[in-house]
Design an enzyme around this catalytic site. Sequence first.
Site, short mmCIF file in Angstrom:
data_model
loop_
_atom_site.label_atom_id
_atom_site.label_comp_id
_atom_site.label_asym_id
_atom_site.label_seq_id
_atom_site.Cartn_x
_atom_site.Cartn_y
_atom_site.Cartn_z
N HIS A 80 5.07 3.58 42.56
CA HIS A 80 6.49 3.88 42.69
C HIS A 80 7.32 2.76 42.08
CE1 HIS A 80 10.39 4.79 44.52
NE2 HIS A 80 10.39 3.58 45.07
N ASP A 109 24.44 1.93 13.22
CA ASP A 109 23.21 2.19 13.96
C ASP A 109 22.78 0.88 14.56
OD1 ASP A 109 20.48 3.09 14.74
OD2 ASP A 109 20.96 4.80 13.47
N TRP A 145 3.24 -3.94 43.15
CA TRP A 145 3.63 -4.05 41.74
C TRP A 145 3.61 -5.50 41.29
CZ3 TRP A 145 7.91 -6.12 39.02
CH2 TRP A 145 8.85 -6.79 39.82
N SER A 172 7.46 -2.95 24.28
CA SER A 172 8.60 -2.04 24.16
C SER A 172 9.90 -2.73 24.54
CB SER A 172 8.37 -0.83 25.06
OG SER A 172 9.56 -0.12 25.25
N SER A 173 9.88 -3.47 25.66
CA SER A 173 11.11 -4.13 26.10
C SER A 173 11.55 -5.19 25.10
CB SER A 173 10.89 -4.81 27.45
OG SER A 173 10.55 -3.87 28.41
N HIS A 256 12.12 -12.91 38.56
CA HIS A 256 13.51 -13.03 38.98
C HIS A 256 14.51 -12.70 37.88
CE1 HIS A 256 16.24 -13.16 42.14
NE2 HIS A 256 17.09 -13.62 41.26
N GLU A 258 13.97 -10.66 35.76
CA GLU A 258 13.83 -9.20 35.69
C GLU A 258 14.81 -8.50 36.62
OE1 GLU A 258 12.15 -7.08 33.91
OE2 GLU A 258 12.36 -5.26 35.12
N TYR A 260 17.71 -9.39 37.33
CA TYR A 260 19.03 -9.38 36.68
C TYR A 260 19.03 -8.49 35.46
CZ TYR A 260 20.13 -12.62 40.19
OH TYR A 260 20.33 -13.15 41.43
N SER A 271 32.20 -2.44 35.03
CA SER A 271 33.36 -3.11 34.45
C SER A 271 34.03 -2.27 33.39
CB SER A 271 32.95 -4.45 33.84
OG SER A 271 32.32 -5.26 34.79
N HIS A 305 12.21 -18.30 45.42
CA HIS A 305 12.71 -17.75 46.68
C HIS A 305 11.96 -16.49 47.07
CE1 HIS A 305 16.02 -15.48 44.29
NE2 HIS A 305 14.99 -14.71 44.45
N HIS A 306 11.13 -15.97 46.15
CA HIS A 306 10.26 -14.86 46.52
C HIS A 306 9.00 -15.35 47.23
CE1 HIS A 306 12.49 -11.90 44.04
NE2 HIS A 306 12.73 -12.95 43.30
N THR A 331 28.49 -13.89 41.17
CA THR A 331 28.50 -12.49 41.61
C THR A 331 29.78 -12.20 42.39
OG1 THR A 331 26.12 -12.73 41.84
CG2 THR A 331 27.07 -10.70 42.63
N LYS A 334 32.60 -11.54 40.13
CA LYS A 334 32.59 -10.17 39.60
C LYS A 334 33.19 -9.19 40.59
CE LYS A 334 28.94 -10.39 36.26
NZ LYS A 334 29.74 -9.74 35.21
N ARG A 453 6.27 -4.19 55.47
CA ARG A 453 6.23 -3.27 54.33
C ARG A 453 4.79 -3.08 53.89
NH1 ARG A 453 8.12 -7.03 49.22
NH2 ARG A 453 7.95 -5.07 48.10
#
Lengths: 545, 292
Positions: A80, A109, A145, A172-173, A256, A258, A260, A271, A305-306, A331, A334, A453
């Site tokens: 998932h 293009d 994951w 790809s990314s 991390h 990722e 963002y 925005s 922090h993870h 943040t 924003k 979890r």
Amino acid sequence: MANAHAHDAHDHHDHHGPDKGIMRWIKTTNHKDLGTLYLCFAFTMFFIGGLMSLVIRAELFQPGLQFVDPEFFNSMTTMHALVMIFGGVMPAFTGLANWMVPMMIGAGDLALPRVNNWGFWILPFGFAMLLSTLFMPGGAPAGGWTMYPPLVLQTGNAFPMLIFAVHLLGISSITGAINVVVTILNMRAPGMTLLKMPLFVWTWLITAYLLIATMPVLAGAVTMLLTDKYFGTSFFTASGGGDPVLFQHIFWFFGHPEVYILILPAFGIVSTIIPTFARKPLFGYASMVYATASIGFLSFIVWAHHMFTVGMPLAAELFFMFSTMLIAVPTGVKVFNWVATMWRGSMSFETPMLFALGFVFLFTMGGFSGLMLAITPVDFQYHDTYFVVAHFHYVLVPGAVFSIIAAVYYWIPKWTGRMYNETLGKLHFWLSAIFINVTFFPQHFLGLAGMQRRVPDYNVMFTDFNQMSTIGAFGFFLAQFLFIGNMLACMFGKRDGKVPERVWEGAHGLEWTVASPAPYHTFEDPPLVGDNGEPVAAGKPAHGH
Amino acid sequence: MSSPAPATGQQRYFVPDPSAWPFLLTAGLVTVILGVWSALEDKQLGPLPFYLGGFFAAFIIFRWCRGVALESEGGKYSKQVDMTYRMGMAWFIFSEVMFFGAFFGALFYAREISLPWIGGEGAKGVANLLWNGFEASWPSNGPGNLGGYFQTMSAWGLPFVNTCLLLTSGVTITMAHHALKDNKRLACILWMWATVLLGVVFLWCQATEYIHAYHELNLTMHSGVYGSTFFMLTGFHGMHVTLGTLMLFIITCRLMAGHFKPDSHFGFEGVAWYWHFVDVVWIGLFVFVYVL
């Protein structure tokens, strides 16, 4: 050269118009075609990933084991996440970038159209590989994951497929990101200075930078997993002098930034939409740009922090706690700017605006629970509980996914030349907003009370909140069919009435100066952009204020 | 040639016609992956997909590069397209730097953090229970003595020779570049052949070194975290040198076929950038893997 130009000056639609049938989509080098492909792919993956989440929620409707065995349950949580992140949100944002970035900066293009095609077509192959693991002996990857060793090394036949799929998705990314960066830096129309670019373009520029910097790190990390399992290396084996925690450091150095990558384009979308429906220019444009860049920078120095509970030295715990909290500053800038944009605006509440407002409100809640998780001693309690699940789903579903939905509602009249059904759109919003809270809000309480979890069973005392959550999940999933129907009607329905160039009266930017639907080729000859960010015609703004 | 024309210019930005190359390349790569997956796991498919997919992918890459070269020589690329390729290559090299960063990071972490911790440093007293009597040092194959006793490669033998080879190749490719800009094509081609030769000799030395490591030093991929980082870093570097040498070879052939002009030769420069990048990575390797 002069001849070639004279030839190009003819009607070029029959010259390089699209091929017919399936080959159009396989061979296309057109940014609009590829944007459509990316978006269709992403929504297919949202559907598959959504089905997986329903398996999870069905199993968790009651304590004990009901429908699936624990191994398959763990496969579902793992798959998932991979499907939603790499197949859903990232391709959806790339699809939006494909469609909108060239049109927003006045380019014909993307800079590297063939590479763009490659970046897309890797995805269906990569996900065919990844999803094929569901049918392999030993089952699909079930170690989460995050692929932590040594657990992930116990994966069966699927293991190399997981690693190679991640490699492919990384390629790809990176190709997509290089394309976006180069397009933005090299292909802007004259007059489109960096600080005149729409916020969506800015946020994607920073996102692409994060992608180029971190996807190779992920590729390196999973390569080390592969050699640890098959070639006798011991990067993550203590008896050889390595350390499983090393993997976590490398993974989260990617992971991390990722997160963002998954949210910065959403900031750009919101925005864009809020000023349109508040009929006011974005408040604090420059501070938005700097806040985005600050978030991009900070994202590289907060990764651990993870891993607060993994046994790091106190100095590291403190450093990563404080650096993480720093992110609340840009943040906050924003969120403040979005609210200030609406202050005393002539607000109207069409569907894109509803989703954007839902984003601001619910994403901010996810941000607050993130602040709680950033506090190291508190995180010792929350780590790996449903509180974390609630937190990141608040920032990803009513965050990233709401912004994608908002963007599609906002721009689909421009893409297809047909207006969506506003009533169904509003219904879709309210059902989504209600059910998503029914799904994830109770999970905060479950986590605080200690429900872990990635476990298919739970203590009986957690039953009520889990049942609410499951009902919400099914409701949210079903509500999305309104969206799919609405969008299919826009794509294939009858065309009644003409959609104007400027679909929303308060919208500004180059994309609103071309026809709806946007022609196959736009801005082959770049427009001259004036101070208001729109083309200058004969010395004065085409749509002056 | 038209002017750079970023404004409402004469030459439009070149958007290629629809192309099946990317799709076919992906199909080839996925076939290779299926072959590798099968070799690692169920052993059902045999070597055929690997070779078939590999040849097919290589053929498509060749066709693609050839197409780009022909477009370039055909004058389809404006200054703006040239800048696209420059930026694209620069960002690609940046991504490669980050790829090596992961392995250098693993090396530093193992040396400076995980090994001392296993040796009981800091508040990690539990390590002493698990690995009693282990003292951290570098090089190390860990408390399990994985792979058995091994010796390390001396930095001042073949690795030093290799350093000299690569640094020299950086000079020769620069000489070639200057010759090309001065329109001295023969000199350029000769300097390029010298560069290719240096690359090949480097690879030969590297292969010799690996054989030496496996047969005489018992330094293998199984030699704990030292062997892991050693072979991962030098191995991926070697793969990049191989690719770089191949690209240098192709550029040299293109020079001999009359491609490139003194003022327009990004194909050449892109490969030169790439070559300098593998050069710099080697310096990092030489310092952190061999010397220190």
